[in-house]
Design a protein around this motif. Structure first.
Motif, PDB file in Angstrom:
ATOM      1  N   ARG A  39      -4.951  28.729  11.126  1.00  0.00           N
ATOM      2  CA  ARG A  39      -5.282  29.592  12.265  1.00  0.00           C
ATOM      3  C   ARG A  39      -5.077  28.838  13.575  1.00  0.00           C
ATOM      4  O   ARG A  39      -4.471  29.363  14.519  1.00  0.00           O
ATOM      5  N   SER A  40      -5.534  27.600  13.610  1.00  0.00           N
ATOM      6  CA  SER A  40      -5.435  26.805  14.834  1.00  0.00           C
ATOM      7  C   SER A  40      -3.991  26.558  15.240  1.00  0.00           C
ATOM      8  O   SER A  40      -3.629  26.720  16.412  1.00  0.00           O
ATOM      9  N   GLU A  43      -2.331  29.633  16.639  1.00  0.00           N
ATOM     10  CA  GLU A  43      -2.838  29.932  17.978  1.00  0.00           C
ATOM     11  C   GLU A  43      -2.203  28.996  19.008  1.00  0.00           C
ATOM     12  O   GLU A  43      -1.894  29.409  20.130  1.00  0.00           O
ATOM     13  N   THR A  86     -13.123  35.558   8.388  1.00  0.00           N
ATOM     14  CA  THR A  86     -12.406  34.318   8.704  1.00  0.00           C
ATOM     15  C   THR A  86     -11.025  34.325   8.069  1.00  0.00           C
ATOM     16  O   THR A  86     -10.033  33.935   8.709  1.00  0.00           O
ATOM     17  N   LYS A  89      -8.801  36.539  10.088  1.00  0.00           N
ATOM     18  CA  LYS A  89      -8.384  35.977  11.369  1.00  0.00           C
ATOM     19  C   LYS A  89      -7.235  34.989  11.196  1.00  0.00           C
ATOM     20  O   LYS A  89      -6.366  34.872  12.062  1.00  0.00           O
ATOM     21  N   THR A  90      -7.226  34.263  10.077  1.00  0.00           N
ATOM     22  CA  THR A  90      -6.120  33.347   9.814  1.00  0.00           C
ATOM     23  C   THR A  90      -4.823  34.112   9.610  1.00  0.00           C
ATOM     24  O   THR A  90      -3.776  33.769  10.173  1.00  0.00           O
ATOM     25  N   ALA A  93      -3.564  35.522  12.816  1.00  0.00           N
ATOM     26  CA  ALA A  93      -2.950  34.522  13.701  1.00  0.00           C
ATOM     27  C   ALA A  93      -1.481  34.330  13.353  1.00  0.00           C
ATOM     28  O   ALA A  93      -0.645  34.104  14.240  1.00  0.00           O
ATOM     29  N   CYS A 144      -7.035  38.133   2.134  1.00  0.00           N
ATOM     30  CA  CYS A 144      -5.937  37.657   2.992  1.00  0.00           C
ATOM     31  C   CYS A 144      -4.964  38.772   3.364  1.00  0.00           C
ATOM     32  O   CYS A 144      -3.763  38.535   3.529  1.00  0.00           O
TER      33      CYS A 144
END
Length: 261
Positions: A39-40, A43, A86, A89-90, A93, A144
């Motif tokens: 995810r990070s 982003e 969570t 959100k991954t 992204a 997912c």
């Protein structure tokens, strides 16, 4: 921009970011750490102006074997509502990145790994790759984004069959169903994926972003609503420098030089 992660390898060259799931000893299973890092990085890639396209692949013989069962057994992964959000959100992204994402599917994509692959825009696969919505083998509900994503690729009836049976399908069947767009011998997969990504990175990236966004978000719109969105997009894109360059290059019979503006 520098990218440093524990579970991922990330490099950028010629406006292409290569993101590699890097837990080969675990078949790149999705630990909570990897999910957070995936995810990070997506982003970060969203705001990196030096990146026009992304290639996502796996280290070793697997793309991603799904969720890390050890995390579940040790209590590190509690699949409650918060954890489910969570996971979503991954995937969002990856799918929501306004740049083309090519999955170089080098091996098995199972469970959550299937969702990660389906979140990409184009799947190039090794002819040794395999794919499975393997969840019901452990009495699990697909996560997912698999139920939403898969149905839009293969249709609702085939998606139900694949999810009910947890069947493992080979690369040829993936291609037949439209899950994979092209197949390659293993040694040719990453070079072909990178070549395609570089070609896209040199193209009109603003147009690519709109194409991706309109196709992904158009599913929930009526045709009349979509035409409104399309009209707005046309007004924006026809004022872009890339459009002006594309038209000029066509008239002058030369290759356009796009700058993403």
């Amino acid at each position: 921009m520098t990218y440093a992660y524990e579970t991922l390898q990330v490099s950028v060259e010629q406006r292409v970011a290569l993101v590699t799931l890097n837990r080969p000893e675990k078949l790149n299973a999705l630990s909570m750490k990897m999910l957070a890092e995936l995810r990070s990085v997506f982003e970060e890639l969203r705001i990196d102006r030096e990146v026009g396209t992304v290639v996502l692949t796996g280290a070793g013989r697997a793309f991603c074997a799904g969720g890390d069962l050890n995390d579940m057994l040790e209590g590190k992964l509690q699949l409650d509502y918060t954890a489910g959000r969570t996971l979503g959100k991954t995937i969002m992204a990856i799918q929501g990145l306004e740049k083309p994402v090519i999955c170089a599917l080098n091996g098995i994509a199972a469970g959550g790994g299937a969702g990660v692959a389906l979140a990409c825009d184009v799947i190039y696969a090794s002819d040794k790759a395999r794919f499975s919505e393997i969840y019901t083998n452990i009495g699990m509900l697909p996560d997912c984004g698999n139920l939403w994503l898969l149905a839009r690729v293969v249709g609702p009836y085939k998606a139900k069959e694949l999810c009910f049976t947890a069947e493992i399908i080979d690369a040829a069947e993936m291609y037949r169903l439209g899950i994979a767009q092209r197949l390659f011998p293993p040694e040719e997969l990453l070079p072909a994926s990178m070549e395609f990504a570089r070609k896209l990175a040199e193209g009109p990236t603003k147009a690519h972003a709109m194409i991706k966004t309109f196709i992904d978000r158009g599913w929930g719109l009526s045709l009349e609503q979509f035409y409104d969105l399309e009209a707005l997009g046309l007004e924006i894109i026809m004022q872009s420098e890339d459009f002006k360059e594309g038209v000029a290059a066509f008239v002058e019979k030369r290759k356009p030089v796009f700058r993403g503006q």
